[in-house]
Design a protein around this motif. Structure first.
Motif, PDB file in Angstrom:
ATOM      1  N   CYS A  83       0.846  -1.194   0.000  1.00 51.55           N
ATOM      2  CA  CYS A  83       0.000   0.000   0.000  1.00 51.55           C
ATOM      3  C   CYS A  83       0.880   1.242   0.000  1.00 51.55           C
ATOM      4  N   VAL A  84       0.607   2.157  -0.914  1.00 53.64           N
ATOM      5  CA  VAL A  84       1.307   3.447  -0.995  1.00 53.64           C
ATOM      6  C   VAL A  84       0.221   4.505  -0.961  1.00 53.64           C
ATOM      7  N   GLU A  85       0.148   5.272   0.134  1.00 54.91           N
ATOM      8  CA  GLU A  85      -1.034   6.051   0.465  1.00 54.91           C
ATOM      9  C   GLU A  85      -0.730   7.554   0.576  1.00 54.91           C
ATOM     10  N   PRO A  86      -0.982   8.333  -0.473  1.00 54.11           N
ATOM     11  CA  PRO A  86      -0.811   9.782  -0.353  1.00 54.11           C
ATOM     12  C   PRO A  86      -1.887  10.381   0.541  1.00 54.11           C
ATOM     13  N   GLU A  87      -1.461  11.284   1.451  1.00 57.72           N
ATOM     14  CA  GLU A  87      -2.367  11.844   2.446  1.00 57.72           C
ATOM     15  C   GLU A  87      -2.032  13.318   2.672  1.00 57.72           C
ATOM     16  N   THR A  88      -3.057  14.102   2.986  1.00 57.11           N
ATOM     17  CA  THR A  88      -2.822  15.525   3.240  1.00 57.11           C
ATOM     18  C   THR A  88      -2.232  15.786   4.611  1.00 57.11           C
ATOM     19  N   GLY A  89      -2.214  14.781   5.472  1.00 60.53           N
ATOM     20  CA  GLY A  89      -1.620  14.922   6.795  1.00 60.53           C
ATOM     21  C   GLY A  89      -1.271  13.568   7.344  1.00 60.53           C
ATOM     22  N   PRO A  90      -0.586  13.510   8.482  1.00 60.86           N
ATOM     23  CA  PRO A  90      -0.206  12.229   9.054  1.00 60.86           C
ATOM     24  C   PRO A  90      -1.359  11.585   9.805  1.00 60.86           C
ATOM     25  N   PRO A  91      -1.303  10.273  10.044  1.00 62.30           N
ATOM     26  CA  PRO A  91      -2.293   9.642  10.912  1.00 62.30           C
ATOM     27  C   PRO A  91      -2.347  10.322  12.280  1.00 62.30           C
ATOM     28  N   ASN A  92      -3.519  10.306  12.873  1.00 65.58           N
ATOM     29  CA  ASN A  92      -3.765  10.946  14.166  1.00 65.58           C
ATOM     30  C   ASN A  92      -3.397  12.422  14.135  1.00 65.58           C
ATOM     31  N   GLY A  93      -3.559  13.036  12.978  1.00 68.00           N
ATOM     32  CA  GLY A  93      -3.147  14.425  12.831  1.00 68.00           C
ATOM     33  C   GLY A  93      -4.284  15.376  12.541  1.00 68.00           C
ATOM     34  N   LEU A  94      -5.505  14.987  12.903  1.00 66.17           N
ATOM     35  CA  LEU A  94      -6.653  15.794  12.516  1.00 66.17           C
ATOM     36  C   LEU A  94      -6.615  17.196  13.108  1.00 66.17           C
ATOM     37  N   THR A  95      -6.023  17.343  14.270  1.00 63.46           N
ATOM     38  CA  THR A  95      -5.951  18.671  14.888  1.00 63.46           C
ATOM     39  C   THR A  95      -4.517  19.164  14.988  1.00 63.46           C
ATOM     40  N   ALA A  96      -3.633  18.617  14.150  1.00 61.59           N
ATOM     41  CA  ALA A  96      -2.265  19.125  14.100  1.00 61.59           C
ATOM     42  C   ALA A  96      -2.264  20.547  13.543  1.00 61.59           C
ATOM     43  N   PRO A  97      -1.244  21.347  13.896  1.00 60.56           N
ATOM     44  CA  PRO A  97      -1.206  22.737  13.417  1.00 60.56           C
ATOM     45  C   PRO A  97      -1.265  22.863  11.897  1.00 60.56           C
ATOM     46  N   THR A  98      -0.783  21.837  11.186  1.00 68.73           N
ATOM     47  CA  THR A  98      -0.746  21.919   9.724  1.00 68.73           C
ATOM     48  C   THR A  98      -2.029  21.413   9.070  1.00 68.73           C
ATOM     49  N   THR A  99      -2.998  20.905   9.854  1.00 65.08           N
ATOM     50  CA  THR A  99      -4.220  20.356   9.272  1.00 65.08           C
ATOM     51  C   THR A  99      -5.080  21.460   8.680  1.00 65.08           C
ATOM     52  N   HIS A 100      -5.627  21.188   7.510  1.00 59.59           N
ATOM     53  CA  HIS A 100      -6.441  22.173   6.804  1.00 59.59           C
ATOM     54  C   HIS A 100      -7.768  22.382   7.522  1.00 59.59           C
ATOM     55  N   LEU A 101      -8.153  23.638   7.693  1.00 61.65           N
ATOM     56  CA  LEU A 101      -9.480  23.972   8.191  1.00 61.65           C
ATOM     57  C   LEU A 101     -10.376  24.255   6.995  1.00 61.65           C
ATOM     58  N   VAL A 102     -11.418  23.451   6.852  1.00 64.54           N
ATOM     59  CA  VAL A 102     -12.368  23.618   5.765  1.00 64.54           C
ATOM     60  C   VAL A 102     -13.414  24.634   6.195  1.00 64.54           C
ATOM     61  N   ARG A 103     -13.604  25.640   5.358  1.00 64.75           N
ATOM     62  CA  ARG A 103     -14.616  26.667   5.603  1.00 64.75           C
ATOM     63  C   ARG A 103     -15.491  26.801   4.360  1.00 64.75           C
ATOM     64  N   PRO A 104     -16.687  27.347   4.496  1.00 65.04           N
ATOM     65  CA  PRO A 104     -17.496  27.584   3.293  1.00 65.04           C
ATOM     66  C   PRO A 104     -16.700  28.376   2.252  1.00 65.04           C
ATOM     67  N   GLY A 105     -16.605  27.848   1.074  1.00 63.67           N
ATOM     68  CA  GLY A 105     -15.842  28.504   0.012  1.00 63.67           C
ATOM     69  C   GLY A 105     -14.353  28.239   0.062  1.00 63.67           C
ATOM     70  N   GLU A 106     -13.881  27.480   1.069  1.00 66.87           N
ATOM     71  CA  GLU A 106     -12.462  27.152   1.198  1.00 66.87           C
ATOM     72  C   GLU A 106     -12.320  25.642   1.397  1.00 66.87           C
TER      73      GLU A 106
END
Length: 270
Positions: free
Chosen positions: A232-255
């Motif tokens: 398995c080779v898995e591209p991801e926008t962040g690391p596992p267990n990283g949902l609230t890491a400083p680098t995690t994207h915040l999704v907003r309306p229009g973003e």
């Protein structure tokens, strides 16, 4: 035949999409060769499926955001695994012979109103897949990625050889979660996350059969090569267990959060 399956075809290539089975690729054939594991006892063990709105293991099946704690089913006790999308039924919203789009509403147990769109586009020499996570109201953290199960051996040729050049490896703790410490890359076998800042560029080579180049704009990549028959080779926008890491994207309306991966293949001689 599975109800609701969608086939995309181009010269020398075909992809079978299963909207009711997590909108996964249930099969991908290139130059007559099946590249993926096409069945498994558990939903997380076959095909190629989207991981959304988080990736990998969520530690303790819970995360905290804006002062509130949110809990999820621990489907890999004590953790919650690979998001919610791979177990859900998606709705097709567009499509033709070579492309298709699907949508999933983010609902309970996800605490924020939103939706995910996944699109597939096939060509004779490749496949591009895009994930788009949108908010319908308040801001929320999100991650996205893919979990393909490649066959270590195809019908012809030699076993799979993987090559890529990560910038670092996330140290793995005894609970298989990243500790937050970046370390030099160490030898496998691997169930590990790697930093691929600026995007992934990996080569999967089955000598004597096929070469596949995997590119993605994702800044992290997990490699899982412990199984005897699959990688398995898995591209991801962040690391596992990283949902609230400083680098995690915040999704907003229009973003929205948008992630893309492209697989390009060519046959290779013996």
């Amino acid at each position: 035949m599975i109800d609701g399956e969608v086939w995309l075809r181009s010269e020398g290539a075909e992809a079978r999409i299963l909207p009711d089975a997590g909108c996964r690729l249930g099969s991908l054939r290139a130059h007559g060769l099946e590249l993926l594991r096409t069945r498994g006892e558990r939903p997380e063990e076959w095909g190629s499926y989207p991981m959304v709105p988080w990736v990998g293991r969520m530690g303790g099946a819970r995360f905290e955001f804006a002062g509130a704690v949110h809990e999820f089913p621990a489907d890999a006790p004590p953790h919650a695994l690979h998001g919610l999308g791979y177990r859900a039924a998606w709705k097709q919203v567009a499509g033709d012979a070579g492309s298709a789009a699907f949508e999933l509403a983010l609902t309970d147990p996800w605490p924020f109103a939103g939706r995910v769109e996944q699109t597939f586009t096939i060509r004779p020499d490749g496949l591009t897949t895009v994930l788009r996570v949108e908010s319908d109201a308040e801001a929320f953290p999100a991650q996205a990625g893919w979990h393909p199960w490649f066959r270590r051996r195809l019908a012809i040729g030699e076993p799979l050889e993987l090559s890529f050049e990560p910038a670092w490896q996330e140290e793995r703790g005894p609970d298989y979660l990243p500790t937050g410490r970046r370390i030099p890359v160490v030898p496998g076998p691997r169930d590990d996350c790697y930093g691929t800042p600026g995007g992934l560029d990996a080569t999967l080579l089955w000598p004597g059969a096929l070469r596949l180049r995997m590119t993605s704009d994702c800044d992290y990549t997990v490699v899982y090569d412990m199984p005897a028959d699959h990688v398995c080779v898995e591209p991801e926008t962040g690391p596992p267990n990283g949902l609230t890491a400083p680098t995690t994207h915040l999704v907003r309306p229009g973003e929205p959060l948008i992630a893309t991966t492209t697989w390009t293949w060519a046959s290779v001689g013996v």
